[in-house]
Scaffold this motif. Structure first.
Motif, PDB file in Angstrom:
ATOM      1  N   PRO A  41      12.228  81.615  51.424  1.00  0.00           N
ATOM      2  CA  PRO A  41      13.238  80.620  51.803  1.00  0.00           C
ATOM      3  C   PRO A  41      12.781  79.175  51.592  1.00  0.00           C
ATOM      4  O   PRO A  41      12.826  78.352  52.494  1.00  0.00           O
ATOM      5  CB  PRO A  41      13.454  80.917  53.290  1.00  0.00           C
ATOM      6  N   PHE A  42      12.315  78.886  50.372  1.00  0.00           N
ATOM      7  CA  PHE A  42      11.875  77.543  50.034  1.00  0.00           C
ATOM      8  C   PHE A  42      12.549  77.089  48.746  1.00  0.00           C
ATOM      9  O   PHE A  42      12.979  77.927  47.941  1.00  0.00           O
ATOM     10  CB  PHE A  42      10.345  77.497  49.806  1.00  0.00           C
ATOM     11  N   PRO A  43      12.620  75.786  48.504  1.00  0.00           N
ATOM     12  CA  PRO A  43      13.122  75.302  47.219  1.00  0.00           C
ATOM     13  C   PRO A  43      12.244  75.827  46.084  1.00  0.00           C
ATOM     14  O   PRO A  43      11.012  75.800  46.187  1.00  0.00           O
ATOM     15  CB  PRO A  43      13.002  73.772  47.336  1.00  0.00           C
ATOM     16  N   LYS A  44      12.855  76.309  45.020  1.00  0.00           N
ATOM     17  CA  LYS A  44      12.093  76.909  43.925  1.00  0.00           C
ATOM     18  C   LYS A  44      11.614  75.838  42.951  1.00  0.00           C
ATOM     19  O   LYS A  44      11.945  75.838  41.763  1.00  0.00           O
ATOM     20  CB  LYS A  44      12.926  77.979  43.235  1.00  0.00           C
ATOM     21  N   GLU A  45      10.805  74.947  43.492  1.00  0.00           N
ATOM     22  CA  GLU A  45      10.193  73.889  42.704  1.00  0.00           C
ATOM     23  C   GLU A  45       8.685  74.004  42.846  1.00  0.00           C
ATOM     24  O   GLU A  45       8.178  74.264  43.935  1.00  0.00           O
ATOM     25  CB  GLU A  45      10.647  72.511  43.207  1.00  0.00           C
ATOM     26  N   PRO A  46       7.936  73.806  41.751  1.00  0.00           N
ATOM     27  CA  PRO A  46       6.468  73.899  41.853  1.00  0.00           C
ATOM     28  C   PRO A  46       5.918  72.785  42.729  1.00  0.00           C
ATOM     29  O   PRO A  46       6.254  71.612  42.537  1.00  0.00           O
ATOM     30  CB  PRO A  46       6.010  73.746  40.395  1.00  0.00           C
TER      31      PRO A  46
END
Length: 355
Positions: A149-154
């Motif tokens: 459940p996190f933003p899918k950004e590195p």
């Protein structure tokens, strides 16, 4: 379901008896099955291996109580400068449901109580052994396929930016540390980060849910059950696939940082084959192109791993109470970055860099 918690601070610098008394109080408060257990029946012992947190095992000596043991993690002082604790706790709940790591039992002001995993931590030489490396590769693939459940950004560049902001504004009272700190060029470090970010962009590396700290001490194995566990997901978030694998390969060197132990191309390919196979019941045809892409991706991001932990170490040198030469560790990691930079960046095809 809300995680049990108590408003209590455990002083990790307290004398041994005071520390153990505080840990027993926390366990009695958040482990619901232990509410009625006498604190005198709780045995507290230290777990070795960490250079960020203080880890303890608490076991109940009376029969018929379950769980019999828990792990208590006391966060290192000021570790919020390098670890997003809210992100960690949110991730732990999700990972526990997905069958990874230790379960989260309860929280207190500066730590957490988790289920105790009956297994032993592996050593740096063991994680490079072909059979265990294959197991680790497959388990890492399973983790990378997890939806969190996190933003899918590195997060690599955001974390490096956060570390740099903190590291470049520190002050040291110890004269020796002050002298060493003032010899570090933060302008040079920032230029290296910027160059790596520009160069690696052309790789278009896949973004996965990553462990980000898969050293040998965070891999546990139970021989009797033949089961492998990943633990300590403090740094876990979405990141580049190659970064997570590279970070693991860098840990073949151990805390002594013997980078002669960094895996050769053949050893890396063994790992990649099992990673790309995953847990498929049928043999997956892994192509040379897939292997080469992962090889380039991994070794370029090995540079990012060195920068990450080098700058992390500067912050830890200022705040950590743990007896570890963090500034020395900075120079070991940054030195290896500079030694490998040209070779690893040269793996990127020229036409990709030009683009």
């Amino acid at each position: 379901m809300e995680t049990p918690s108590c408003k209590f601070y455990v002083d990790p610098t307290a004398d041994e008896e005071t520390l153990k008394k505080a840990v027993r109080h926390v366990c009695k408060s958040v482990v619901k099955e232990w509410h009625g257990v006498e604190e005198t029946l709780m045995e507290v012992s230290h777990i070795t291996g960490g250079i960020t947190n203080l880890l303890l095992k608490v076991a109940v000596t009376s029969s018929g109580v379950s769980p019999e043991c828990v792990t208590v993690r006391i966060f290192g002082p000021h570790t919020e400068a390098v670890i997003d604790r809210d992100r960690e706790i949110q991730g732990l709940r999700h990972l526990s449901e997905s069958g990874f790591g230790a379960g989260l039992i309860g929280l207190f002001d500066n730590g957490m109580v988790q289920t105790f995993i009956v297994a032993r931590t592996l050593t740096p030489p063991e994680i490079s052994q072909p059979e265990l490396a294959a197991r680790i590769a497959k388990e890492l693939r399973r983790l990378h396929e997890t939806e969190a459940p996190f933003p899918k950004e590195p997060q690599l560049w955001a974390d490096l930016s956060r570390f740099m902001k903190k590291a470049s504004t520190l002050s040291f009272e110890d004269p020796k540390k002050k002298e060493i700190y003032e010899s570090i060029s933060f302008t040079e470090l920032q230029e290296e980060i910027d160059e790596l970010k520009r160069s690696s962009k052309s790789l278009e590396a896949p973004i996965v849910f990553a462990h980000n700290d898969l050293l040998s001490g965070n891999v546990m194995y139970n021989e009797e059950l033949d089961k492998l566990y990943f633990i300590d997901f403090e740094y876990s978030t979405y990141n580049y696939r190659g970064y997570d694998i590279a970070n693991h390969f860098n840990e073949y060197a151990g805390f002594e940082c013997d980078y002669n132990l960094y895996p050769s191309k053949d050893v890396q390919y063994h790992f990649f084959h099992h990673y790309l196979d995953g847990f498929s019941s049928e043999k997956v045809q892994v192509t040379e192109a897939e292997l080469e892409r992962l090889y380039i991706e991994t070794n370029v991001f090995a540079l990012g791993s060195h920068l990450y932990w080098a700058i992390w170490a500067i912050v830890q040198a200022r705040y950590s109470d743990i007896d570890f030469d963090y500034l020395g560790y900075f120079f070991l990691r940054y030195g290896e970055f500079k030694r490998k930079k040209e070779d690893f960046l040269s793996l990127i095809p020229l036409q990709q860099i030009d683009e």
